[in-house]
Design a protein around this motif. Structure first.
Motif, PDB file in Angstrom:
ATOM      1  N   ALA A   1      -0.901   0.677   0.318  1.00  0.00           N
ATOM      2  CA  ALA A   1      -0.189  -0.057   1.369  1.00  0.00           C
ATOM      3  C   ALA A   1      -0.988   0.037   2.661  1.00  0.00           C
ATOM      4  N   LEU A   2      -0.819  -0.953   3.511  1.00  0.00           N
ATOM      5  CA  LEU A   2      -1.521  -0.994   4.786  1.00  0.00           C
ATOM      6  C   LEU A   2      -0.659  -0.369   5.876  1.00  0.00           C
ATOM      7  N   ALA A   3      -1.298   0.395   6.742  1.00  0.00           N
ATOM      8  CA  ALA A   3      -0.604   1.027   7.855  1.00  0.00           C
ATOM      9  C   ALA A   3      -1.474   0.873   9.099  1.00  0.00           C
ATOM     10  N   SER A   4      -0.969   1.337  10.228  1.00  0.00           N
ATOM     11  CA  SER A   4      -1.759   1.272  11.456  1.00  0.00           C
ATOM     12  C   SER A   4      -2.013   2.645  12.054  1.00  0.00           C
ATOM     13  N   THR A   5      -1.135   3.613  11.774  1.00  0.00           N
ATOM     14  CA  THR A   5      -1.317   4.981  12.261  1.00  0.00           C
ATOM     15  C   THR A   5      -0.857   5.966  11.197  1.00  0.00           C
ATOM     16  N   VAL A   6      -1.363   7.178  11.280  1.00  0.00           N
ATOM     17  CA  VAL A   6      -0.914   8.235  10.375  1.00  0.00           C
ATOM     18  C   VAL A   6       0.545   8.563  10.642  1.00  0.00           C
ATOM     19  N   ALA A   7       0.915   8.704  11.911  1.00  0.00           N
ATOM     20  CA  ALA A   7       2.291   9.061  12.243  1.00  0.00           C
ATOM     21  C   ALA A   7       3.275   8.017  11.733  1.00  0.00           C
ATOM     22  N   GLY A   8       2.911   6.740  11.822  1.00  0.00           N
ATOM     23  CA  GLY A   8       3.792   5.701  11.327  1.00  0.00           C
ATOM     24  C   GLY A   8       3.992   5.783   9.831  1.00  0.00           C
TER      25      GLY A   8
END
Length: 358
Positions: A82-89
């Motif tokens: 899956a695509l994400a933008s930040t580790v925390a997110g």
């Protein structure tokens, strides 16, 4: 393709991709440097955008190539990515799905993005332990173990097989942050419920290109409550109203990708696939070993380890002063000096650093 086997002459390829880099950047643990192909891809994308001709189809192709390239690099099916933008997110997606009262075990000094999403839920029981004791601290009440594969502050590598075995013995899930590891350390995401890697360090990609792998058996543990239109089976066919059908596999957890970071990530991942993880690891660890040996000969104690992140805890104040004067770029987390060579680094960079300290 075998992602661990070099496919071309390693040093020649690195020399071509990093010909324009100013020497002295030993700070990959803070931010990697883009290869020439990545800079060129980003310039093309910016130029066409600025000219009023943004290449939307090309952006989508780059997103797909980045997902596929990351999957090949770590050895999983692209349907698991899956695509994400930040580790925390991405960690927050996991944290939000845990039931109230669930116990999460984590390393007490881990990077905040790995720990804070759990700490931010007052109804979870977050238990912190020393890194070397994580596996021993797993107990029947543990619902999830979360740990970075390599530590940001000092480069220590977690005993992932022991942690995985301990978690499996009690039925706990596992979350591994590979941001300081994937690219030089072989990690099999298929062995863990969730892995997360932000690409701007060892994947030499732009900020904003982050990848989340979700094991098939762990999909039901996450909620699609954060899904948007991009998580649809056919994103462009249903951009209004509730999503009629979510994508199969991990793609249902996609965050809408920022196009330009993934344009860069697609190019950077292609280089890592050309080089092979095994060759990158050998290159990085050889430079780190040269650095550790040289520091020891100068009477400067650094933490031992098999990692390209070299940490000098509480060094004399003249150490960062001399490194800076010599043009060496480094970082100073947790009252240490941290040096981290990677693809763009050479023996000359290491020798410059050591000569500055001699």
């Amino acid at each position: 393709m075998d992602a661990t086997a070099p496919t071309t002459d390693f040093q020649d390829l690195l020399a071509a991709e990093y010909a324009g880099v100013v020497p002295g950047w030993l700070n990959t643990a803070t931010h990697g440097l883009p290869p020439a192909r990545t800079a060129a891809a980003l310039r093309r994308a910016l130029d066409s955008w600025a000219a009023g001709r943004p290449d939307l189809d090309g952006y989508e192709e780059a997103v797909a190539a980045a997902r596929s390239g990351y999957a090949r690099l770590v050895g999983v099916d692209a349907a698991r990515v899956a695509l994400a933008s930040t580790v925390a997110g991405a960690v927050g997606l996991v944290a939000a799905a845990l039931p109230a009262g669930a116990e999460v075990l984590a390393y007490e000094g881990d990077f905040s993005s790995v720990v804070q999403p759990f700490a931010g839920r007052a109804d979870l029981r977050l238990r912190l332990a020393p890194l070397e004791a994580i596996a021993d601290q797993v107990r029947p009440s543990t619902a999830l173990v979360a740990v970075s594969a390599a530590q940001s502050a000092d480069g220590r590598v977690a005993d992932l097989p022991a942690i995985r075995a301990a978690a499996a013995a009690v039925g706990a899930r596992t979350l591994v942050d590979g941001t300081q590891a994937v690219g030089w350390l072989p990690i099999d995401p298929g062995q863990y419920d969730f892995t997360i890697t932000h690409g701007y360090k060892w994947l030499v990609s732009p900020h904003g290109a982050c990848f989340l792998t979700v094991a098939e058996h762990a999909e039901q543990a996450l909620s699609p409550a954060f899904a948007g239109w991009y998580a649809a089976e056919d994103p462009w066919a249903g951009t209004y109203g509730p999503v009629a059908r979510l994508a199969p596999g991990a793609r249902r957890f996609d965050a809408r990708p920022a196009y330009l970071p993934f344009v860069g990530a697609a190019a950077s991942l292609s280089l890592l696939l050309d080089l092979g993880v095994a060759a990158v690891r050998a290159h990085d660890l050889a430079l780190a070993a040269r650095l550790r040996t040289g520091l020891a000969s100068l009477g400067l104690a650094c933490l031992p380890g098999d990692s390209p992140i070299v940490s000098l805890p509480s060094p004399p104040p003249w150490v960062p002063e001399r490194l800076t004067a010599a043009g060496i770029r480094f970082s100073t987390p947790a009252d240490s000096v941290r040096l981290s060579p990677h693809l763009h680094s050479t023996q000359a960079d290491i020798d410059t650093a050591l000569n500055a300290l001699s």
